[in-house]
Write a protein that holds these residues in place. Sequence first.
Motif, PDB file in Angstrom:
ATOM      1  N   ARG A  72      -1.423   7.586  -4.007  1.00 26.24           N
ATOM      2  CA  ARG A  72      -1.099   6.454  -2.869  1.00 26.24           C
ATOM      3  C   ARG A  72      -0.782   7.101  -1.419  1.00 26.24           C
ATOM      4  NH1 ARG A  72      -0.469   0.951  -5.116  1.00 26.24           N
ATOM      5  NH2 ARG A  72      -1.611   1.122  -7.058  1.00 26.24           N
ATOM      6  N   ILE A 107       1.640   4.188   9.234  1.00 23.71           N
ATOM      7  CA  ILE A 107       1.119   3.268   8.500  1.00 23.71           C
ATOM      8  C   ILE A 107       0.157   2.306   9.560  1.00 23.71           C
ATOM      9  CG2 ILE A 107       1.096   1.001   7.254  1.00 23.71           C
ATOM     10  CD1 ILE A 107       3.597   2.485   5.677  1.00 23.71           C
ATOM     11  N   TYR A 143      -4.336   1.552  10.262  1.00 24.45           N
ATOM     12  CA  TYR A 143      -5.081   0.079  10.461  1.00 24.45           C
ATOM     13  C   TYR A 143      -5.080  -0.150  11.892  1.00 24.45           C
ATOM     14  CZ  TYR A 143      -3.709   0.232   5.477  1.00 24.45           C
ATOM     15  OH  TYR A 143      -3.741   0.658   4.067  1.00 24.45           O
ATOM     16  N   GLN A 172     -10.482  -4.951   7.839  1.00 25.11           N
ATOM     17  CA  GLN A 172      -9.633  -4.009   7.321  1.00 25.11           C
ATOM     18  C   GLN A 172      -8.722  -3.546   8.326  1.00 25.11           C
ATOM     19  OE1 GLN A 172     -12.226  -1.204   5.148  1.00 25.11           O
ATOM     20  NE2 GLN A 172     -13.715  -2.991   4.591  1.00 25.11           N
ATOM     21  N   GLN A 222       1.367  -6.519   3.458  1.00 24.81           N
ATOM     22  CA  GLN A 222       0.702  -6.236   2.250  1.00 24.81           C
ATOM     23  C   GLN A 222       0.465  -4.713   2.146  1.00 24.81           C
ATOM     24  OE1 GLN A 222      -2.750  -8.921   2.879  1.00 24.81           O
ATOM     25  NE2 GLN A 222      -1.626 -10.637   1.903  1.00 24.81           N
ATOM     26  N   ARG A 223      -0.196  -4.098   2.956  1.00 26.18           N
ATOM     27  CA  ARG A 223      -0.421  -2.606   2.803  1.00 26.18           C
ATOM     28  C   ARG A 223       0.609  -1.711   2.540  1.00 26.18           C
ATOM     29  NH1 ARG A 223      -3.722  -6.030   4.741  1.00 26.18           N
ATOM     30  NH2 ARG A 223      -6.040  -5.714   4.867  1.00 26.18           N
ATOM     31  N   TRP A 273       1.638  -1.919  -0.985  1.00 17.73           N
ATOM     32  CA  TRP A 273       0.626  -1.346  -1.830  1.00 17.73           C
ATOM     33  C   TRP A 273       0.942   0.139  -1.741  1.00 17.73           C
ATOM     34  CZ3 TRP A 273      -2.766   2.529  -1.012  1.00 17.73           C
ATOM     35  CH2 TRP A 273      -3.782   2.902  -2.168  1.00 17.73           C
ATOM     36  N   ARG A 274       1.258   0.631  -0.716  1.00 18.96           N
ATOM     37  CA  ARG A 274       1.454   2.234  -0.463  1.00 18.96           C
ATOM     38  C   ARG A 274       2.634   2.512  -1.360  1.00 18.96           C
ATOM     39  NH1 ARG A 274      -2.571   5.195   1.581  1.00 18.96           N
ATOM     40  NH2 ARG A 274      -2.804   3.631   3.104  1.00 18.96           N
TER      41      ARG A 274
END
Length: 386
Positions: A14, A148, A152, A159, A198-199, A202-203
Amino acid sequence: MADNGKTFGTAAKRWEGIGPYYAMFPIRFADAVIKEHTAAGDTVLDPFAGRGTAIFSASALGRRGFGVEISPVGWVFAETKLGPAPLEQVEERLQEIANAGCDYAKQAQSLPEFFKKCFSPSVRRFLLAARDGLDWRGCTCDRTLMAILLVYLHGKEGQALSNQMRQTKAMSPRYALKWWDENGTKPPDLDVVKFLQQRIRWRYAKGVVEPDGSRVYLGNSVTLLPKLARHMREEEAPKARLLLTSPPYFGVTNYHYDQWLRLWLLGFETDAYINRGPHQGRFTHSVRYRNLLKEVFCSAAKLVADDAVVYVRTSKDPFTKEATLDALREAFPMKRLVERCRPFRKPTQTHLFGDKTPKAGEVDLVLLPTKAARHSLGHQTSVAQQ
């Protein structure tokens, strides 16, 4: 969980991909070299660390890594992978920055036209608050959130936070404005907190790779490696058993221009075209390039054990390869050289950006202790020092 053919079932998987970055070598390559030439507990050195792939690989495999990286973008990615802050702290900080964005409405309106067509008003306010408020140099939590956010900051539609753009490198403002106008694309109007949360979750879903003392230092290897050598002597730390790196290639990429938008978010200039110094742009001055490689490798030689392996991936471009070979011969005169050809099997990034001229490919220059060289694989081309 599978995503685009990749498996992300462990913490290492991840976190290893944090940081889209130009001219990085694959984690599988770093894993293979480290497993082949080191044992658990050994030290790995990378004086051109980039986003910290070699150092992260060493840490994940039970080794200890030390690296140096001159680009703040690469350094933020590398240090975050090696020791991210707790998830709860990062989420709390994300909300604080979002709340602070309310104070940046006027400043968001005064940004150059590029930013207005790249980001929606709410995203611009958030980015300005992050730019001013995140202490990415001194605070682990702020650095984690910044890393992070940098991932993005720009990318394909849906995305990223930006209008349509490449993820690995930022395009020039003039080119981007022209392209957006011609194609009628608009910046996405999204909820920044929800998008990033959300990202972030997930990480963290599989945990993190626990810190083990591995570090990437921010700055120029020419000045930092001698300081690191003194520190290791004072601490009686064992020297590196593997030097694994990939120096910048001559005349290939501009390390400021390609990351100018991410550098802006870190607090640097709004101007994509500024010259930030001889080691932070495109390497086109042949004498400076040769001197840089010699200085760095000669300094690095003082941090590696006598029986260490030196593994360098570089370009097969004649000048880049010869400059690298000259530097390695001067720094490690008692080692034996093995060359491993690495032809490009997929289109290069320069191909993707419109440069479709044939490329020479890459080559691995492996310097082995003399006894070890005798046992190198038969399919490799062994070349004695010239």
